[in-house]
Scaffold this motif. Structure first.
Motif, mmCIF file in Angstrom:
data_model
loop_
_atom_site.group_PDB
_atom_site.id
_atom_site.type_symbol
_atom_site.label_atom_id
_atom_site.label_comp_id
_atom_site.label_asym_id
_atom_site.label_seq_id
_atom_site.Cartn_x
_atom_site.Cartn_y
_atom_site.Cartn_z
ATOM 1 N N LEU A 75 0.833 -1.199 0.000
ATOM 2 C CA LEU A 75 0.000 0.000 0.000
ATOM 3 C C LEU A 75 0.872 1.255 0.000
ATOM 4 O O LEU A 75 0.586 2.224 -0.708
ATOM 5 C CB LEU A 75 -0.937 -0.012 1.214
ATOM 6 C CG LEU A 75 -1.948 1.111 1.315
ATOM 7 C CD1 LEU A 75 -2.870 1.105 0.107
ATOM 8 C CD2 LEU A 75 -2.754 0.974 2.587
ATOM 9 N N VAL A 76 1.958 1.244 0.754
ATOM 10 C CA VAL A 76 2.882 2.374 0.790
ATOM 11 C C VAL A 76 3.577 2.535 -0.557
ATOM 12 O O VAL A 76 3.731 3.656 -1.053
ATOM 13 C CB VAL A 76 3.902 2.194 1.933
ATOM 14 C CG1 VAL A 76 4.969 3.261 1.879
ATOM 15 C CG2 VAL A 76 3.201 2.214 3.277
ATOM 16 N N VAL A 77 3.978 1.447 -1.191
ATOM 17 C CA VAL A 77 4.633 1.513 -2.499
ATOM 18 C C VAL A 77 3.687 2.115 -3.529
ATOM 19 O O VAL A 77 4.066 3.001 -4.300
ATOM 20 C CB VAL A 77 5.097 0.112 -2.958
ATOM 21 C CG1 VAL A 77 5.580 0.144 -4.397
ATOM 22 C CG2 VAL A 77 6.176 -0.412 -2.047
ATOM 23 N N ILE A 78 2.442 1.665 -3.549
ATOM 24 C CA ILE A 78 1.461 2.181 -4.514
ATOM 25 C C ILE A 78 1.190 3.661 -4.253
ATOM 26 O O ILE A 78 1.133 4.465 -5.185
ATOM 27 C CB ILE A 78 0.174 1.342 -4.457
ATOM 28 C CG1 ILE A 78 0.451 -0.073 -4.973
ATOM 29 C CG2 ILE A 78 -0.942 2.001 -5.257
ATOM 30 C CD1 ILE A 78 -0.660 -1.055 -4.710
ATOM 31 N N THR A 79 1.050 4.044 -2.989
ATOM 32 C CA THR A 79 0.790 5.441 -2.638
ATOM 33 C C THR A 79 1.968 6.326 -3.032
ATOM 34 O O THR A 79 1.783 7.400 -3.611
ATOM 35 C CB THR A 79 0.514 5.570 -1.129
ATOM 36 O OG1 THR A 79 -0.549 4.704 -0.778
ATOM 37 C CG2 THR A 79 0.159 6.988 -0.755
ATOM 38 N N GLU A 80 3.191 5.898 -2.725
ATOM 39 C CA GLU A 80 4.371 6.694 -3.058
ATOM 40 C C GLU A 80 4.566 6.800 -4.575
ATOM 41 O O GLU A 80 4.954 7.851 -5.079
ATOM 42 C CB GLU A 80 5.611 6.081 -2.409
ATOM 43 C CG GLU A 80 5.515 6.045 -0.924
ATOM 44 C CD GLU A 80 6.594 6.838 -0.239
ATOM 45 O OE1 GLU A 80 7.528 7.263 -0.928
ATOM 46 O OE2 GLU A 80 6.464 7.026 0.962
ATOM 47 N N THR A 81 4.302 5.735 -5.297
ATOM 48 C CA THR A 81 4.411 5.782 -6.756
ATOM 49 C C THR A 81 3.385 6.740 -7.340
ATOM 50 O O THR A 81 3.704 7.543 -8.226
ATOM 51 C CB THR A 81 4.216 4.371 -7.354
ATOM 52 O OG1 THR A 81 5.179 3.489 -6.787
ATOM 53 C CG2 THR A 81 4.352 4.390 -8.859
ATOM 54 N N PHE A 82 2.155 6.698 -6.842
ATOM 55 C CA PHE A 82 1.114 7.617 -7.302
ATOM 56 C C PHE A 82 1.499 9.063 -7.002
ATOM 57 O O PHE A 82 1.361 9.943 -7.857
ATOM 58 C CB PHE A 82 -0.224 7.268 -6.653
ATOM 59 C CG PHE A 82 -1.332 8.190 -7.050
ATOM 60 C CD1 PHE A 82 -1.938 8.063 -8.291
ATOM 61 C CD2 PHE A 82 -1.768 9.197 -6.202
ATOM 62 C CE1 PHE A 82 -2.964 8.929 -8.674
ATOM 63 C CE2 PHE A 82 -2.783 10.044 -6.563
ATOM 64 C CZ PHE A 82 -3.374 9.919 -7.811
ATOM 65 N N ASP A 83 1.994 9.320 -5.785
ATOM 66 C CA ASP A 83 2.415 10.679 -5.439
ATOM 67 C C ASP A 83 3.550 11.156 -6.336
ATOM 68 O O ASP A 83 3.555 12.302 -6.780
ATOM 69 C CB ASP A 83 2.869 10.744 -3.975
ATOM 70 C CG ASP A 83 1.702 10.703 -3.014
ATOM 71 O OD1 ASP A 83 0.555 10.917 -3.453
ATOM 72 O OD2 ASP A 83 1.941 10.453 -1.815
ATOM 73 N N PHE A 84 4.528 10.295 -6.604
ATOM 74 C CA PHE A 84 5.652 10.675 -7.446
ATOM 75 C C PHE A 84 5.199 11.007 -8.866
ATOM 76 O O PHE A 84 5.685 11.957 -9.474
ATOM 77 C CB PHE A 84 6.695 9.565 -7.482
ATOM 78 C CG PHE A 84 7.848 9.851 -8.394
ATOM 79 C CD1 PHE A 84 8.835 10.741 -8.018
ATOM 80 C CD2 PHE A 84 7.926 9.253 -9.643
ATOM 81 C CE1 PHE A 84 9.896 11.024 -8.867
ATOM 82 C CE2 PHE A 84 8.978 9.522 -10.486
ATOM 83 C CZ PHE A 84 9.965 10.410 -10.102
#
Length: 105
Positions: A75-84
């Motif tokens: 979930l953190v990986v998906i959130t950080e990728t979306f933010d980036f």
């Protein structure tokens, strides 16, 4: 100690439940498993497709809270990728050595 320091590898583990999960992770996993459990009781399981569809909420939530190296979980990986990918990509330096476009006199 000859300038040698002992720093714990991961000091956040003490704040996590079972050393892995945050309260939100457990709520998310519990919700997915609860929905799948409720659907198991209500839906007639006649084919493999219905079994997969009934178990899908639990499988998706388990995938999201699965721990991975260098991040907390998926979930953190998906959130950080979306933010980036969606936030500003040009960063303006305003550090201590920046003149903000003014000449030094």
């Amino acid at each position: 100690m000859n300038n040698q320091y002992l720093i714990p590898a991961n000091t956040k583990n003490g704040e996590l439940i079972f050393g892995i999960f945050t309260p939100f992770d457990l709520i998310l996993l519990g919700t997915g498993v609860g929905i799948s459990g409720l659907m198991l009781m209500l839906v007639e399981l006649t084919s493999t497709l219905t079994v997969v569809l009934v178990l899908l909420p639990a499988l998706i939530c388990a995938f999201l809270v699965m721990p991975i190296p260098f991040y907390h979980n998926m979930l953190v990986v998906i959130t950080e990728t979306f933010d980036f990918l969606t936030k500003r990509q040009r960063y303006i330096w305003k550090g201590w050595c920046s003149y903000n476009g003014k000449e030094d006199k």
